[in-house]
Design a protein around this motif. Structure first.
Motif, PDB file in Angstrom:
ATOM      1  N   SER A  34       0.573  -1.165   0.153  1.00 30.33           N
ATOM      2  CA  SER A  34      -0.222   0.053   0.193  1.00 30.33           C
ATOM      3  C   SER A  34       0.853   1.450  -0.232  1.00 30.33           C
ATOM      4  O   SER A  34       2.246   1.161   0.695  1.00 30.33           O
ATOM      5  N   LYS A  35       0.626   2.240  -0.579  1.00 26.49           N
ATOM      6  CA  LYS A  35       1.314   3.310  -0.687  1.00 26.49           C
ATOM      7  C   LYS A  35       1.887   4.214   0.843  1.00 26.49           C
ATOM      8  O   LYS A  35       1.731   4.564   0.791  1.00 26.49           O
ATOM      9  N   THR A  36       0.139   3.785   1.847  1.00 25.01           N
ATOM     10  CA  THR A  36      -0.003   5.094   2.628  1.00 25.01           C
ATOM     11  C   THR A  36      -0.055   3.993   3.494  1.00 25.01           C
ATOM     12  O   THR A  36      -0.288   4.397   5.076  1.00 25.01           O
ATOM     13  N   GLY A  37       0.445   2.823   3.378  1.00 27.14           N
ATOM     14  CA  GLY A  37       0.118   1.456   4.350  1.00 27.14           C
ATOM     15  C   GLY A  37      -1.044   1.376   5.590  1.00 27.14           C
ATOM     16  O   GLY A  37      -1.499   0.195   5.559  1.00 27.14           O
ATOM     17  N   VAL A  38      -2.362   0.939   4.408  1.00 26.26           N
ATOM     18  CA  VAL A  38      -3.654   1.172   4.746  1.00 26.26           C
ATOM     19  C   VAL A  38      -3.996  -0.236   3.990  1.00 26.26           C
ATOM     20  O   VAL A  38      -3.783  -0.595   3.068  1.00 26.26           O
ATOM     21  N   GLN A  91       4.882   5.050  -6.274  1.00 28.24           N
ATOM     22  CA  GLN A  91       5.330   5.878  -5.660  1.00 28.24           C
ATOM     23  C   GLN A  91       5.002   7.214  -7.047  1.00 28.24           C
ATOM     24  O   GLN A  91       4.182   8.559  -6.531  1.00 28.24           O
ATOM     25  N   GLU A 127      -0.712   7.445  -9.501  1.00 26.33           N
ATOM     26  CA  GLU A 127      -2.487   7.585  -8.897  1.00 26.33           C
ATOM     27  C   GLU A 127      -2.930   6.587  -7.717  1.00 26.33           C
ATOM     28  O   GLU A 127      -3.791   6.213  -7.599  1.00 26.33           O
ATOM     29  N   ASP A 174      -3.263   3.382  -5.095  1.00 25.81           N
ATOM     30  CA  ASP A 174      -2.768   3.243  -4.129  1.00 25.81           C
ATOM     31  C   ASP A 174      -2.219   2.107  -3.625  1.00 25.81           C
ATOM     32  O   ASP A 174      -2.051   1.934  -2.301  1.00 25.81           O
ATOM     33  N   GLY A 175      -2.185   1.459  -4.418  1.00 29.55           N
ATOM     34  CA  GLY A 175      -1.030   0.197  -4.406  1.00 29.55           C
ATOM     35  C   GLY A 175      -1.180  -0.874  -4.923  1.00 29.55           C
ATOM     36  O   GLY A 175      -1.453  -0.963  -6.421  1.00 29.55           O
ATOM     37  N   ARG A 208       8.751  -3.064   2.609  1.00 31.89           N
ATOM     38  CA  ARG A 208       7.105  -2.610   2.061  1.00 31.89           C
ATOM     39  C   ARG A 208       5.878  -3.298   2.345  1.00 31.89           C
ATOM     40  O   ARG A 208       4.837  -2.865   1.686  1.00 31.89           O
ATOM     41  N   THR A 242       2.584  -4.505   2.877  1.00 33.29           N
ATOM     42  CA  THR A 242       1.723  -4.507   3.935  1.00 33.29           C
ATOM     43  C   THR A 242       0.775  -5.394   4.556  1.00 33.29           C
ATOM     44  O   THR A 242       0.395  -5.190   5.826  1.00 33.29           O
TER      45      THR A 242
END
Length: 303
Positions: A108-112, A158, A161, A163-164, A180, A182
């Motif tokens: 995940s890009k944001t850890g979600v 990165q 757009e 999200d993962g 890396r 998640t």
């Protein structure tokens, strides 16, 4: 002992796998000479088209197999999931190395977590198998095609757009990217590609000398599991680019195989399971159960 030539694709992950094989051989045969011979395959050269649109017969293996047949290589190291279930005449898989984690992982890009993503979130993957299962789980997700080596895919995550992204756990771990990850996707949500996580070594059938040389690297439990998965795939006449998932494990000598076929939009997803002692029998049994549930109709529509 003459120098043994080990063929490999030239991606970082493929080179890691071939180096691993080379180091194992050097450990077993300290007096031996081993060298890597790297090649680009068709699948490495065409990066702007989804694999499902290129056709998958030997997309990542053909050049290496030709090297074996032309006696330019003594062995070729592959990710087993890239190998067709029917090999060119005169070639065989001599060795199934011990399997790494066979499941898929979500980065995940944001850890979600995957289940926490907002509606309309974008997942990067070119795999029809992954898309179909994710659409079945969450029809609200959107997808972006993602090709290239693991470094390229991470960079695209990165800079885009998305999200993962979903990748094979084995490759991520082999490159030392555990931090890396998640989440590891559970089998109930995402069944793996056939042979995923296993490194296979292909040789010319008549090279009994090379087969003997490689025998210490073969892992029996891995071989039984992946042979069952490949039997299922062969029976369904599937390839890498159809939504077929399979994962076998050997527990107390029993091969337990789960298989899955899904429609491209994820609305139809069927699963079956069987267990037994013989890989071919178990693989065919699961394939027949999937066929009874409508697998051939789903696959015919896709083809």
């Amino acid at each position: 002992m003459k120098t043994i030539r080990i063929g490999t694709r030239d991606s970082q992950l493929a080179m890691w796998q071939a180096e691993w094989v080379k180091s194992k051989l050097e450990m077993f045969y300290p007096e031996g000479k081993f060298e890597l011979v790297s090649m680009k395959t068709k699948g490495d050269k065409i990066l702007d088209v989804p694999l499902s649109k290129i056709g998958d017969k030997g997309l990542f293996t053909k050049e290496l197999e030709q090297g074996l047949l032309d006696d330019e290589l003594d062995m070729a190291v592959h990710s087993l999931k890239d190998m067709p279930t029917v090999l060119p005449k005169g070639l065989m898989i001599s060795t199934f190395c011990e399997r790494e984690e066979p499941r898929d992982v979500f980065l995940s890009k944001t850890g979600v977590l995957l289940e926490e993503l907002p509606s309309g979130a974008i997942i990067g993957t070119s795999s029809l198998r992954r898309k179909a299962q994710l659409k079945h789980y969450r029809p609200d997700l959107k997808f972006m095609d993602l090709r290239g080596n693991l470094q390229t895919r991470w960079k695209k995550l990165q800079e885009s757009e998305m999200d993962g992204i979903v990748l094979a756990a084995a490759g991520v771990k082999r490159l030392g990217w555990e931090k890396r990850i998640t989440q590891i996707l559970p089998e109930d949500l995402m069944l793996s590609a056939v042979g995923q996580g296993s490194v296979a070594i292909e040789i010319v059938e008549r090279r009994s000398d090379i087969q003997k040389l490689l025998s210490p690297l073969n892992d029996i439990a891995t071989e039984q599991a992946v042979r069952a998965e490949r039997a299922l795939m062969r029976k369904l006449e599937g390839g890498c680019q159809v939504p077929i998932g399979a994962l076998a494990r050997v527990i107390n000598g029993q091969i337990i195989l789960r298989g899955m076929v899904a429609s491209l939009d994820g609305t139809r997803l069927i699963k079956a399971e069987a267990q037994g002692l013989d890989p071919e029998t178990v693989g065919n049994e699961v394939a027949n159960r999937l066929i009874a549930l409508g697998a051939n109709d789903i696959l015919a529509e896709i083809r």
